[in-house]
Design a protein around this motif. Structure first.
Motif, short mmCIF file in Angstrom:
data_model
loop_
_atom_site.label_atom_id
_atom_site.label_comp_id
_atom_site.label_asym_id
_atom_site.label_seq_id
_atom_site.Cartn_x
_atom_site.Cartn_y
_atom_site.Cartn_z
N SER B 92 1.10 -1.15 0.11
CA SER B 92 -0.03 -0.01 -0.05
C SER B 92 1.00 1.14 0.08
N ALA B 93 2.05 1.39 0.55
CA ALA B 93 2.87 2.25 0.51
C ALA B 93 3.38 2.50 -1.02
N ALA B 94 3.99 1.45 -1.64
CA ALA B 94 4.27 1.70 -3.14
C ALA B 94 3.16 2.15 -3.74
N LEU B 95 1.79 1.59 -3.61
CA LEU B 95 0.58 2.32 -4.22
C LEU B 95 0.73 3.87 -4.24
N GLY B 96 0.86 4.31 -2.87
CA GLY B 96 0.65 5.78 -2.52
C GLY B 96 1.53 6.22 -3.28
N ALA B 112 6.86 15.12 -1.58
CA ALA B 112 5.70 14.86 -2.03
C ALA B 112 5.53 13.20 -1.99
N LEU B 113 6.42 12.58 -2.67
CA LEU B 113 6.30 11.23 -2.99
C LEU B 113 6.49 10.36 -1.70
N PRO B 114 7.35 10.61 -0.86
CA PRO B 114 7.30 9.98 0.43
C PRO B 114 6.38 10.22 1.22
N PHE B 115 5.83 11.39 1.37
CA PHE B 115 4.55 11.66 2.21
C PHE B 115 3.16 10.92 1.62
N SER B 116 3.20 10.71 0.22
CA SER B 116 2.25 10.04 -0.27
C SER B 116 2.34 8.63 -0.30
N ALA B 117 3.42 8.11 -0.10
CA ALA B 117 3.75 6.61 0.23
C ALA B 117 3.24 6.27 1.71
N LEU B 118 3.71 7.39 2.58
CA LEU B 118 3.27 7.17 4.00
C LEU B 118 1.68 7.10 4.35
#
Lengths: 252, 327
Positions: B92-96, B112-118
Protein backbone atom coordinates in the motif's frame (compact mmCIF):
# COMPACT_ATOMS: atom_id res chain seq x y z
CA UNK A 1 -8.29 -21.39 49.98
CA UNK A 2 -8.98 -23.42 46.87
CA UNK A 3 -6.64 -23.31 43.89
CA UNK A 4 -9.52 -23.38 41.45
CA UNK A 5 -13.24 -23.11 41.85
CA UNK A 6 -15.75 -23.43 39.05
CA UNK A 7 -19.43 -22.80 39.31
CA UNK A 8 -22.02 -23.59 36.68
CA UNK A 9 -19.36 -23.61 34.00
CA UNK A 10 -20.64 -24.39 30.53
CA UNK A 11 -19.11 -24.25 27.06
CA UNK A 12 -20.96 -23.93 23.79
CA UNK A 13 -18.94 -24.29 20.60
CA UNK A 14 -20.61 -23.43 17.30
CA UNK A 15 -24.06 -23.76 18.79
CA UNK A 16 -23.33 -27.20 20.28
CA UNK A 17 -23.32 -27.43 24.06
CA UNK A 18 -20.19 -29.37 24.97
CA UNK A 19 -20.98 -29.48 28.68
CA UNK A 20 -22.89 -27.36 31.15
CA UNK A 21 -23.36 -26.77 34.89
CA UNK A 22 -19.92 -27.96 35.91
CA UNK A 23 -19.28 -27.01 39.53
CA UNK A 24 -16.32 -28.16 41.58
CA UNK A 25 -13.34 -26.78 43.37
CA UNK A 26 -9.84 -28.11 43.76
CA UNK A 27 -7.76 -27.40 46.84
CA UNK A 28 -4.09 -27.68 47.77
CA UNK A 29 -2.81 -31.23 48.11
CA UNK A 30 -5.16 -32.67 45.52
CA UNK A 31 -4.00 -34.56 42.46
CA UNK A 32 -7.06 -34.55 40.25
CA UNK A 33 -7.39 -36.73 37.18
CA UNK A 34 -9.85 -35.47 34.59
CA UNK A 35 -11.15 -38.43 32.62
CA UNK A 36 -13.82 -38.90 30.02
CA UNK A 37 -14.38 -40.23 26.50
CA UNK A 38 -13.15 -38.39 23.41
CA UNK A 39 -15.18 -35.28 22.74
CA UNK A 40 -16.57 -35.06 26.28
CA UNK A 41 -14.91 -31.65 26.60
CA UNK A 42 -11.91 -32.25 28.87
CA UNK A 43 -9.75 -29.79 26.94
CA UNK A 44 -12.59 -27.28 26.65
CA UNK A 45 -13.24 -27.55 30.38
CA UNK A 46 -9.63 -26.81 31.22
CA UNK A 47 -9.33 -23.97 28.72
CA UNK A 48 -12.59 -22.45 29.93
CA UNK A 49 -11.43 -22.72 33.53
CA UNK A 50 -8.28 -20.83 32.52
CA UNK A 51 -10.32 -18.14 30.81
CA UNK A 52 -8.90 -18.93 27.38
CA UNK A 53 -12.27 -19.50 25.71
CA UNK A 54 -15.65 -17.87 26.28
CA UNK A 55 -17.94 -19.76 28.63
CA UNK A 56 -20.99 -19.52 30.84
CA UNK A 57 -20.68 -19.56 34.61
CA UNK A 58 -17.62 -18.50 36.55
CA UNK A 59 -14.10 -19.70 37.10
CA UNK A 60 -11.83 -18.25 39.77
CA UNK A 61 -8.93 -18.17 37.30
CA UNK A 62 -10.79 -16.46 34.47
CA UNK A 63 -11.33 -13.33 36.52
CA UNK A 64 -7.60 -12.77 37.07
CA UNK A 65 -5.50 -10.47 34.90
CA UNK A 66 -3.05 -12.29 32.60
CA UNK A 67 -0.13 -11.37 34.88
CA UNK A 68 -1.92 -12.58 38.02
CA UNK A 69 -3.05 -15.75 36.32
CA UNK A 70 0.51 -16.52 35.26
CA UNK A 71 1.45 -16.69 38.95
CA UNK A 72 -1.64 -18.70 39.92
CA UNK A 73 -1.59 -21.49 37.37
CA UNK A 74 0.78 -23.16 34.91
CA UNK A 75 -0.81 -24.69 31.83
CA UNK A 76 0.56 -27.37 29.59
CA UNK A 77 -1.56 -27.56 26.42
CA UNK A 78 -2.17 -30.82 24.61
CA UNK A 79 -0.53 -29.59 21.40
CA UNK A 80 3.17 -29.87 22.11
CA UNK A 81 4.38 -26.89 20.24
CA UNK A 82 8.03 -25.94 20.19
CA UNK A 83 8.42 -23.66 17.21
CA UNK A 84 12.15 -23.04 17.11
CA UNK A 85 15.29 -25.10 17.77
CA UNK A 86 15.65 -23.63 21.27
CA UNK A 87 17.83 -25.53 23.77
CA UNK A 88 15.86 -27.55 26.34
CA UNK A 89 17.15 -25.47 29.25
CA UNK A 90 15.90 -22.34 27.52
CA UNK A 91 12.44 -23.90 27.02
CA UNK A 92 12.30 -24.72 30.72
CA UNK A 93 13.52 -21.23 31.62
CA UNK A 94 10.56 -19.78 29.71
CA UNK A 95 8.50 -20.91 32.69
CA UNK A 96 10.17 -18.17 34.71
CA UNK A 97 9.00 -15.49 32.26
CA UNK A 98 6.12 -14.18 34.43
CA UNK A 99 8.57 -13.38 37.23
CA UNK A 100 11.38 -11.74 35.29
CA UNK A 101 12.07 -8.04 34.87
CA UNK A 102 11.82 -6.90 31.26
CA UNK A 103 15.55 -6.87 30.61
CA UNK A 104 18.48 -8.81 31.89
CA UNK A 105 19.43 -12.43 32.48
CA UNK A 106 18.06 -15.12 34.73
CA UNK A 107 18.51 -14.35 38.46
CA UNK A 108 19.98 -17.11 40.66
CA UNK A 109 16.68 -17.88 42.34
CA UNK A 110 14.99 -18.42 38.96
CA UNK A 111 17.94 -20.48 37.77
CA UNK A 112 17.43 -22.76 40.79
CA UNK A 113 13.83 -23.37 39.78
CA UNK A 114 14.97 -24.26 36.26
CA UNK A 115 17.64 -26.64 37.57
CA UNK A 116 15.24 -28.44 39.88
CA UNK A 117 12.69 -28.82 37.08
CA UNK A 118 15.40 -30.24 34.80
CA UNK A 119 16.42 -32.66 37.57
CA UNK A 120 12.89 -33.79 38.28
CA UNK A 121 12.15 -34.61 34.66
CA UNK A 122 15.48 -36.33 34.12
CA UNK A 123 16.50 -33.77 31.48
CA UNK A 124 20.03 -32.85 32.54
CA UNK A 125 21.48 -34.98 29.77
CA UNK A 126 19.35 -33.27 27.14
CA UNK A 127 19.61 -29.70 28.39
CA UNK A 128 21.71 -28.37 25.52
CA UNK A 129 19.83 -30.20 22.76
CA UNK A 130 17.44 -28.29 20.51
CA UNK A 131 14.00 -29.02 21.95
CA UNK A 132 12.26 -29.02 18.57
CA UNK A 133 14.45 -31.92 17.42
CA UNK A 134 13.73 -34.19 20.39
CA UNK A 135 11.37 -37.16 20.22
CA UNK A 136 7.72 -36.57 21.13
CA UNK A 137 8.11 -38.06 24.59
CA UNK A 138 11.24 -36.04 25.34
CA UNK A 139 9.47 -32.88 24.21
CA UNK A 140 6.59 -33.69 26.54
CA UNK A 141 9.05 -34.00 29.45
CA UNK A 142 10.67 -30.68 28.54
CA UNK A 143 7.24 -29.03 28.49
CA UNK A 144 6.26 -30.57 31.83
CA UNK A 145 9.52 -29.20 33.24
CA UNK A 146 8.66 -25.80 31.76
CA UNK A 147 5.32 -25.86 33.58
CA UNK A 148 7.01 -26.93 36.83
CA UNK A 149 9.48 -24.06 36.54
CA UNK A 150 6.55 -21.63 36.55
CA UNK A 151 6.21 -22.68 40.22
CA UNK A 152 2.51 -21.97 40.63
CA UNK A 153 0.08 -23.22 43.29
CA UNK A 154 -1.91 -24.97 40.56
CA UNK A 155 -0.64 -27.01 37.63
CA UNK A 156 -3.00 -27.94 34.82
CA UNK A 157 -1.87 -30.27 32.06
CA UNK A 158 -3.79 -31.64 29.10
CA UNK A 159 -2.78 -35.27 28.49
CA UNK A 160 0.77 -34.68 29.69
CA UNK A 161 1.72 -38.36 29.67
CA UNK A 162 0.35 -39.34 26.25
CA UNK A 163 3.23 -40.63 24.14
CA UNK A 164 5.63 -41.23 27.02
CA UNK A 165 7.25 -44.60 27.59
CA UNK A 166 5.95 -46.54 30.64
CA UNK A 167 8.83 -45.55 32.92
CA UNK A 168 8.45 -41.87 32.12
CA UNK A 169 4.65 -42.10 32.35
CA UNK A 170 4.92 -43.48 35.85
CA UNK A 171 7.60 -41.03 36.92
CA UNK A 172 5.62 -38.10 35.51
CA UNK A 173 2.55 -39.20 37.50
CA UNK A 174 4.76 -39.53 40.58
CA UNK A 175 6.05 -36.02 40.06
CA UNK A 176 2.51 -34.68 39.86
CA UNK A 177 1.55 -36.60 43.01
CA UNK A 178 4.64 -35.32 44.83
CA UNK A 179 3.71 -31.78 43.85
CA UNK A 180 0.30 -32.35 45.42
CA UNK A 181 1.95 -33.72 48.56
CA UNK A 182 4.05 -30.56 48.73
CA UNK A 183 0.81 -28.62 49.01
CA UNK A 184 0.13 -27.70 45.40
CA UNK A 185 -2.89 -28.66 43.39
CA UNK A 186 -2.60 -30.60 40.13
CA UNK A 187 -5.23 -31.25 37.49
CA UNK A 188 -4.32 -33.55 34.61
CA UNK A 189 -6.51 -34.96 31.90
CA UNK A 190 -5.61 -38.47 30.87
CA UNK A 191 -6.87 -41.55 29.10
CA UNK A 192 -4.82 -44.14 30.96
CA UNK A 193 -7.33 -45.16 33.62
CA UNK A 194 -4.86 -47.59 35.19
CA UNK A 195 -2.43 -44.79 35.94
CA UNK A 196 -5.30 -42.57 37.01
CA UNK A 197 -6.44 -45.22 39.50
CA UNK A 198 -2.97 -45.59 40.99
CA UNK A 199 -1.76 -42.02 41.20
CA UNK A 200 -4.67 -39.59 41.45
CA UNK A 201 -6.20 -38.61 44.79
CA UNK A 202 -9.43 -37.68 43.06
CA UNK A 203 -11.03 -38.31 39.68
CA UNK A 204 -13.54 -36.19 37.85
CA UNK A 205 -15.41 -38.06 35.13
CA UNK A 206 -16.68 -35.79 32.39
CA UNK A 207 -19.35 -37.45 30.23
CA UNK A 208 -22.82 -36.90 28.82
CA UNK A 209 -22.51 -33.12 28.90
CA UNK A 210 -21.48 -32.71 32.51
CA UNK A 211 -19.68 -34.14 35.51
CA UNK A 212 -20.88 -37.75 35.74
CA UNK A 213 -18.86 -38.55 38.84
CA UNK A 214 -16.45 -36.81 41.18
CA UNK A 215 -14.66 -38.62 44.00
CA UNK A 216 -11.85 -41.00 44.90
CA UNK A 217 -10.66 -43.33 42.12
CA UNK A 218 -12.37 -46.28 43.82
CA UNK A 219 -15.70 -44.46 43.83
CA UNK A 220 -15.52 -43.10 40.30
CA UNK A 221 -14.14 -46.14 38.49
CA UNK A 222 -17.14 -48.37 39.15
CA UNK A 223 -17.96 -50.95 36.45
CA UNK A 224 -21.43 -49.44 35.83
CA UNK A 225 -20.05 -45.97 35.24
CA UNK A 226 -17.24 -47.25 33.03
CA UNK A 227 -19.79 -49.10 30.93
CA UNK A 228 -21.96 -46.02 30.67
CA UNK A 229 -19.28 -43.40 30.06
CA UNK A 230 -16.72 -45.33 27.99
CA UNK A 231 -18.67 -48.41 26.90
CA UNK A 232 -16.08 -50.81 28.29
CA UNK A 233 -16.03 -53.56 30.85
CA UNK A 234 -13.27 -53.34 33.43
CA UNK A 235 -11.26 -55.30 35.92
CA UNK A 236 -10.47 -53.39 39.09
CA UNK A 237 -8.85 -54.82 42.18
CA UNK A 238 -6.90 -53.72 45.20
CA UNK A 239 -3.73 -55.79 45.25
CA UNK A 240 -0.65 -55.83 47.47
CA UNK A 241 0.91 -53.66 44.73
CA UNK A 242 -1.85 -51.08 45.03
CA UNK A 243 -5.01 -50.70 42.97
CA UNK A 244 -4.89 -52.29 39.53
CA UNK A 245 -7.38 -51.21 36.94
CA UNK A 246 -7.65 -52.57 33.44
CA UNK A 247 -10.30 -51.95 30.78
CA UNK A 248 -11.21 -55.29 29.20
CA UNK A 249 -13.77 -55.33 26.41
CA UNK A 250 -16.06 -53.00 24.51
CA UNK A 251 -19.64 -53.55 25.65
CA UNK A 252 -22.66 -52.77 23.50
CA UNK B 1 27.31 -18.23 19.37
CA UNK B 2 28.16 -15.66 22.01
CA UNK B 3 30.24 -13.26 19.94
CA UNK B 4 27.63 -13.00 17.19
CA UNK B 5 26.26 -9.54 17.94
CA UNK B 6 29.67 -7.85 18.44
CA UNK B 7 30.85 -9.42 15.18
CA UNK B 8 27.77 -8.22 13.33
CA UNK B 9 28.19 -4.75 14.81
CA UNK B 10 31.79 -4.69 13.69
CA UNK B 11 30.66 -5.69 10.20
CA UNK B 12 28.04 -2.93 10.14
CA UNK B 13 30.61 -0.31 11.17
CA UNK B 14 33.20 -1.54 8.68
CA UNK B 15 30.68 -1.47 5.83
CA UNK B 16 29.54 1.98 6.95
CA UNK B 17 33.06 3.32 6.48
CA UNK B 18 33.45 1.42 3.20
CA UNK B 19 30.15 2.82 1.97
CA UNK B 20 31.35 6.34 2.72
CA UNK B 21 34.44 6.02 0.56
CA UNK B 22 32.75 4.49 -2.49
CA UNK B 23 31.19 6.65 -5.15
CA UNK B 24 31.53 8.10 -8.62
CA UNK B 25 33.59 11.03 -7.27
CA UNK B 26 37.04 9.50 -7.57
CA UNK B 27 38.68 10.63 -4.35
CA UNK B 28 41.03 8.51 -2.19
CA UNK B 29 39.36 7.04 0.94
CA UNK B 30 41.46 9.04 3.41
CA UNK B 31 40.63 12.31 1.73
CA UNK B 32 36.92 11.46 1.56
CA UNK B 33 36.76 10.75 5.25
CA UNK B 34 38.76 13.86 6.07
CA UNK B 35 36.37 15.91 3.94
CA UNK B 36 33.44 14.59 5.99
CA UNK B 37 34.80 16.27 9.09
CA UNK B 38 36.25 19.28 7.29
CA UNK B 39 35.13 22.74 8.31
CA UNK B 40 35.76 24.25 4.89
CA UNK B 41 32.68 23.47 2.91
CA UNK B 42 34.43 22.20 -0.22
CA UNK B 43 32.82 20.09 -2.97
CA UNK B 44 34.03 16.82 -1.43
CA UNK B 45 32.54 17.76 1.93
CA UNK B 46 29.28 18.38 0.13
CA UNK B 47 29.45 14.98 -1.57
CA UNK B 48 30.22 13.27 1.74
CA UNK B 49 27.62 15.02 3.87
CA UNK B 50 24.79 15.36 1.38
CA UNK B 51 25.14 12.25 -0.78
CA UNK B 52 27.17 9.46 0.77
CA UNK B 53 26.37 9.95 4.46
CA UNK B 54 22.56 9.93 4.09
CA UNK B 55 22.82 6.96 1.76
CA UNK B 56 24.94 4.96 4.20
CA UNK B 57 22.80 5.89 7.19
CA UNK B 58 19.58 5.06 5.35
CA UNK B 59 20.96 1.66 4.41
CA UNK B 60 21.69 0.99 8.08
CA UNK B 61 18.35 2.29 9.37
CA UNK B 62 16.15 0.60 6.79
CA UNK B 63 18.17 -2.61 6.74
CA UNK B 64 18.09 -2.86 10.53
CA UNK B 65 14.37 -2.12 10.59
CA UNK B 66 13.56 -4.71 7.92
CA UNK B 67 15.70 -7.35 9.63
CA UNK B 68 14.05 -6.73 12.97
CA UNK B 69 10.54 -6.63 11.49
CA UNK B 70 11.22 -9.91 9.70
CA UNK B 71 12.39 -11.57 12.91
CA UNK B 72 9.32 -10.27 14.75
CA UNK B 73 6.92 -11.43 12.04
CA UNK B 74 8.49 -14.90 11.89
CA UNK B 75 8.45 -15.12 15.67
CA UNK B 76 4.83 -14.08 15.94
CA UNK B 77 3.60 -16.42 13.21
CA UNK B 78 6.06 -19.16 14.21
CA UNK B 79 6.81 -19.55 10.55
CA UNK B 80 10.24 -19.08 8.97
CA UNK B 81 8.61 -18.00 5.70
CA UNK B 82 6.97 -14.89 7.14
CA UNK B 83 8.32 -11.48 6.19
CA UNK B 84 7.48 -7.83 6.91
CA UNK B 85 5.70 -7.34 3.58
CA UNK B 86 3.14 -9.92 4.65
CA UNK B 87 0.86 -7.38 6.31
CA UNK B 88 0.36 -5.52 3.05
CA UNK B 89 1.90 -2.26 4.20
CA UNK B 90 4.75 -2.26 1.69
CA UNK B 91 2.25 -2.83 -1.10
CA UNK B 92 0.00 0.00 0.00
CA UNK B 93 2.97 2.34 0.56
CA UNK B 94 4.14 1.57 -2.98
CA UNK B 95 0.65 2.33 -4.25
CA UNK B 96 0.76 5.73 -2.55
CA UNK B 97 4.09 6.50 -4.19
CA UNK B 98 2.93 5.29 -7.59
CA UNK B 99 -0.14 7.51 -7.43
CA UNK B 100 2.12 10.46 -6.56
CA UNK B 101 4.36 9.75 -9.57
CA UNK B 102 1.41 9.22 -11.89
CA UNK B 103 -0.41 12.39 -10.93
CA UNK B 104 2.74 14.46 -11.21
CA UNK B 105 2.53 15.26 -7.51
CA UNK B 106 5.98 13.75 -7.02
CA UNK B 107 7.50 16.40 -9.25
CA UNK B 108 6.01 19.25 -7.24
CA UNK B 109 8.30 18.81 -4.23
CA UNK B 110 10.93 16.40 -2.98
CA UNK B 111 8.79 15.21 -0.11
CA UNK B 112 5.54 14.73 -2.00
CA UNK B 113 6.44 11.19 -2.97
CA UNK B 114 7.49 9.92 0.48
CA UNK B 115 4.50 11.58 2.12
CA UNK B 116 2.16 10.07 -0.41
CA UNK B 117 3.75 6.66 0.25
CA UNK B 118 3.30 7.17 3.98
CA UNK B 119 -0.35 8.00 3.40
CA UNK B 120 -0.66 4.75 1.45
CA UNK B 121 1.04 2.85 4.28
CA UNK B 122 -1.32 4.44 6.79
CA UNK B 123 -4.33 3.37 4.76
CA UNK B 124 -2.90 -0.15 4.64
CA UNK B 125 -2.38 -0.25 8.43
CA UNK B 126 -5.86 1.12 9.00
CA UNK B 127 -7.33 -1.63 6.88
CA UNK B 128 -5.34 -4.40 8.50
CA UNK B 129 -6.16 -3.17 12.00
CA UNK B 130 -9.81 -3.06 11.04
CA UNK B 131 -9.66 -6.63 9.77
CA UNK B 132 -7.25 -8.23 12.22
CA UNK B 133 -7.20 -5.79 15.12
CA UNK B 134 -8.15 -6.65 18.69
CA UNK B 135 -10.32 -9.64 17.78
CA UNK B 136 -8.52 -11.36 14.94
CA UNK B 137 -6.05 -14.22 15.23
CA UNK B 138 -2.78 -14.83 13.42
CA UNK B 139 -4.58 -16.49 10.52
CA UNK B 140 -6.81 -13.44 10.05
CA UNK B 141 -3.68 -11.30 10.02
CA UNK B 142 -2.09 -13.36 7.23
CA UNK B 143 -5.26 -13.48 5.15
CA UNK B 144 -5.96 -9.76 5.60
CA UNK B 145 -2.35 -9.02 4.65
CA UNK B 146 -2.63 -11.11 1.48
CA UNK B 147 -5.89 -9.40 0.54
CA UNK B 148 -4.49 -5.91 1.10
CA UNK B 149 -1.30 -6.74 -0.83
CA UNK B 150 -3.36 -8.09 -3.71
CA UNK B 151 -5.61 -5.06 -3.75
CA UNK B 152 -2.69 -2.62 -3.60
CA UNK B 153 -0.92 -4.61 -6.33
CA UNK B 154 -4.00 -4.54 -8.54
CA UNK B 155 -4.44 -0.79 -8.07
CA UNK B 156 -0.75 -0.23 -8.80
CA UNK B 157 -1.14 -2.22 -12.03
CA UNK B 158 -4.24 -0.20 -12.84
CA UNK B 159 -2.29 3.05 -12.50
CA UNK B 160 0.44 1.63 -14.76
CA UNK B 161 -2.18 0.36 -17.17
CA UNK B 162 -3.86 3.72 -17.48
CA UNK B 163 -0.66 5.73 -17.53
CA UNK B 164 -0.71 7.71 -20.80
CA UNK B 165 2.87 8.79 -20.34
CA UNK B 166 5.55 6.12 -20.96
CA UNK B 167 8.07 8.14 -18.95
CA UNK B 168 5.85 8.17 -15.90
CA UNK B 169 5.33 4.43 -16.35
CA UNK B 170 9.04 3.72 -16.50
CA UNK B 171 9.65 6.00 -13.53
CA UNK B 172 7.05 4.02 -11.59
CA UNK B 173 8.62 0.71 -12.53
CA UNK B 174 12.09 1.91 -11.58
CA UNK B 175 10.90 3.40 -8.30
CA UNK B 176 9.26 0.13 -7.34
CA UNK B 177 12.59 -1.67 -7.65
CA UNK B 178 13.87 0.20 -4.62
CA UNK B 179 16.96 2.34 -4.38
CA UNK B 180 18.98 4.49 -2.01
CA UNK B 181 20.65 6.56 -4.72
CA UNK B 182 20.36 10.35 -4.53
CA UNK B 183 18.62 10.43 -1.16
CA UNK B 184 19.24 13.46 1.03
CA UNK B 185 19.44 14.01 4.76
CA UNK B 186 15.82 15.12 4.49
CA UNK B 187 14.89 11.59 3.48
CA UNK B 188 16.82 10.22 6.44
CA UNK B 189 15.03 12.53 8.89
CA UNK B 190 11.74 11.47 7.37
CA UNK B 191 12.33 7.72 7.62
CA UNK B 192 14.33 7.58 10.84
CA UNK B 193 11.52 8.47 13.29
CA UNK B 194 9.30 5.77 11.81
CA UNK B 195 12.05 3.17 11.95
CA UNK B 196 12.95 4.12 15.52
CA UNK B 197 9.36 4.06 16.76
CA UNK B 198 8.87 0.74 14.99
CA UNK B 199 12.03 -0.65 16.58
CA UNK B 200 10.92 0.41 20.06
CA UNK B 201 7.51 -1.22 19.53
CA UNK B 202 9.07 -4.43 18.23
CA UNK B 203 11.58 -4.50 21.09
CA UNK B 204 8.60 -4.53 23.43
CA UNK B 205 7.30 -7.72 21.77
CA UNK B 206 10.49 -9.68 22.58
CA UNK B 207 9.12 -11.37 25.68
CA UNK B 208 5.84 -12.28 24.02
CA UNK B 209 7.66 -13.73 21.02
CA UNK B 210 9.78 -15.91 23.31
CA UNK B 211 6.68 -17.18 25.07
CA UNK B 212 4.98 -17.84 21.72
CA UNK B 213 7.66 -20.45 20.98
CA UNK B 214 5.43 -22.79 22.99
CA UNK B 215 2.21 -21.83 21.22
CA UNK B 216 -0.56 -19.32 21.81
CA UNK B 217 -2.21 -21.05 24.77
CA UNK B 218 1.04 -21.47 26.66
CA UNK B 219 2.05 -17.88 25.96
CA UNK B 220 -1.27 -16.55 27.16
CA UNK B 221 -1.03 -18.44 30.43
CA UNK B 222 2.47 -17.08 30.92
CA UNK B 223 0.94 -13.63 31.20
CA UNK B 224 1.18 -12.49 27.57
CA UNK B 225 -1.78 -10.61 26.16
CA UNK B 226 -1.91 -11.89 22.60
CA UNK B 227 -4.22 -9.20 21.26
CA UNK B 228 -1.95 -6.45 22.56
CA UNK B 229 1.08 -8.27 21.19
CA UNK B 230 -0.51 -8.50 17.76
CA UNK B 231 -1.45 -4.82 17.66
CA UNK B 232 2.02 -3.69 18.75
CA UNK B 233 3.63 -6.06 16.25
CA UNK B 234 1.51 -4.80 13.36
CA UNK B 235 2.04 -1.14 14.24
CA UNK B 236 5.80 -1.62 14.73
CA UNK B 237 6.21 -3.53 11.47
CA UNK B 238 4.02 -1.03 9.63
CA UNK B 239 6.04 1.94 10.91
CA UNK B 240 9.29 0.38 9.74
CA UNK B 241 8.01 -0.87 6.40
CA UNK B 242 6.01 2.30 5.73
CA UNK B 243 8.88 4.63 6.58
CA UNK B 244 11.39 2.52 4.67
CA UNK B 245 9.28 2.08 1.55
CA UNK B 246 8.43 5.78 1.51
CA UNK B 247 12.05 6.82 1.01
CA UNK B 248 13.65 3.76 -0.58
CA UNK B 249 10.91 1.93 -2.46
CA UNK B 250 10.17 -1.75 -2.06
CA UNK B 251 13.16 -3.73 -0.84
CA UNK B 252 12.42 -7.40 -0.47
CA UNK B 253 14.16 -10.44 0.98
CA UNK B 254 16.08 -8.67 3.76
CA UNK B 255 13.35 -9.37 6.30
CA UNK B 256 12.95 -12.92 5.06
CA UNK B 257 16.52 -14.10 4.68
CA UNK B 258 18.35 -12.39 7.54
CA UNK B 259 16.39 -13.90 10.46
CA UNK B 260 16.50 -17.25 8.71
CA UNK B 261 20.30 -17.19 8.46
CA UNK B 262 20.84 -15.96 12.00
CA UNK B 263 18.30 -18.16 13.80
CA UNK B 264 20.58 -21.18 14.27
CA UNK B 265 23.36 -18.88 15.48
CA UNK B 266 21.28 -17.46 18.34
CA UNK B 267 19.98 -20.83 19.50
CA UNK B 268 16.53 -20.19 18.02
CA UNK B 269 15.64 -17.62 20.68
CA UNK B 270 13.13 -15.20 19.08
CA UNK B 271 13.95 -12.38 21.52
CA UNK B 272 17.67 -12.42 20.81
CA UNK B 273 16.95 -12.88 17.11
CA UNK B 274 15.24 -9.46 17.01
CA UNK B 275 18.50 -7.69 17.84
CA UNK B 276 20.84 -9.82 15.81
CA UNK B 277 18.51 -9.57 12.82
CA UNK B 278 18.54 -5.78 13.14
CA UNK B 279 22.34 -5.89 12.89
CA UNK B 280 22.22 -8.52 10.16
CA UNK B 281 19.68 -6.50 8.16
CA UNK B 282 21.87 -3.39 8.36
CA UNK B 283 24.80 -5.51 7.21
CA UNK B 284 22.96 -7.05 4.28
CA UNK B 285 21.41 -3.86 2.97
CA UNK B 286 24.72 -1.98 3.19
CA UNK B 287 26.40 -4.83 1.37
CA UNK B 288 23.75 -4.71 -1.36
CA UNK B 289 23.98 -0.93 -1.61
CA UNK B 290 27.76 -1.12 -1.98
CA UNK B 291 27.31 -3.84 -4.60
CA UNK B 292 25.03 -1.69 -6.77
CA UNK B 293 27.71 0.99 -6.80
CA UNK B 294 30.62 -1.31 -7.47
CA UNK B 295 29.22 -3.83 -9.96
CA UNK B 296 27.53 -1.56 -12.48
CA UNK B 297 28.31 2.03 -11.44
CA UNK B 298 27.15 3.43 -14.79
CA UNK B 299 23.82 1.67 -15.07
CA UNK B 300 22.01 2.63 -11.84
CA UNK B 301 21.43 -0.94 -10.71
CA UNK B 302 18.47 -0.98 -8.31
CA UNK B 303 18.89 -2.04 -4.71
CA UNK B 304 15.74 -4.18 -4.57
CA UNK B 305 16.94 -6.08 -7.62
CA UNK B 306 20.22 -6.92 -5.92
CA UNK B 307 18.66 -7.96 -2.59
CA UNK B 308 16.30 -10.26 -4.49
CA UNK B 309 19.11 -11.59 -6.72
CA UNK B 310 21.22 -12.37 -3.67
CA UNK B 311 18.38 -13.25 -1.36
CA UNK B 312 16.48 -15.72 -3.50
CA UNK B 313 19.37 -18.10 -4.24
CA UNK B 314 20.47 -17.83 -0.61
CA UNK B 315 16.98 -18.72 0.44
CA UNK B 316 16.89 -21.65 -1.97
CA UNK B 317 20.16 -22.86 -0.49
CA UNK B 318 18.75 -22.61 3.03
CA UNK B 319 15.64 -24.52 2.03
CA UNK B 320 17.83 -27.15 0.40
CA UNK B 321 19.87 -27.43 3.60
CA UNK B 322 16.93 -27.59 5.98
CA UNK B 323 14.35 -29.41 3.85
CA UNK B 324 14.78 -32.61 5.80
CA UNK B 325 13.92 -30.76 9.01
CA UNK B 326 11.02 -28.93 7.42
CA UNK B 327 9.63 -32.35 6.51
Amino acid sequence: MSALSLSDLGVTLRGRTVFSDVTFSVGPGEMVGLIGPNGAGKTSLMRAALGLIPCDGTSSLATLSPAERARAVAWMPQAREIAWPVPVERVVALGRLPYLPLRGGLPDQDRAHVESALDRLDLQGLRHRAASRLSGGEQARALIARALAQDTPLLMADEPIAGLDPAHQISAMRIFRDLAREGRAVIVSLHDLGLAARHCTRLILLAEGGVMADGTPAEVLSPERMARAFGVSVWHQDTPHGPVFQPLEVVD
Amino acid sequence: MRALEPLLLLGVLALFVLSLVIGPADVPPGESLAALFSDEYGPMTLVMREIRLPRALLAIAIGAGLGMAGAAMQGYLRNPLAEPGLIGVSGSAALGAVVAIHTGLAASSALALPFSALAGALAGVGLIMLLAGPRGGSLTLILAGIAISALAGALTSLVLNLSPNPFAASEIVFWMMGSLADRSMLHLWLALPFVLVGAVLLAWTARGLSALTLGEDAAETMGISLSRLRIVLVLGTAAIVGGGTAVAGAIGFVGLVVPHILRPLVGGDPARLLWSSALGGALMLQLADIAVRVILPERDLKLGVVTALVGAPLFLHLIYKTRRELG
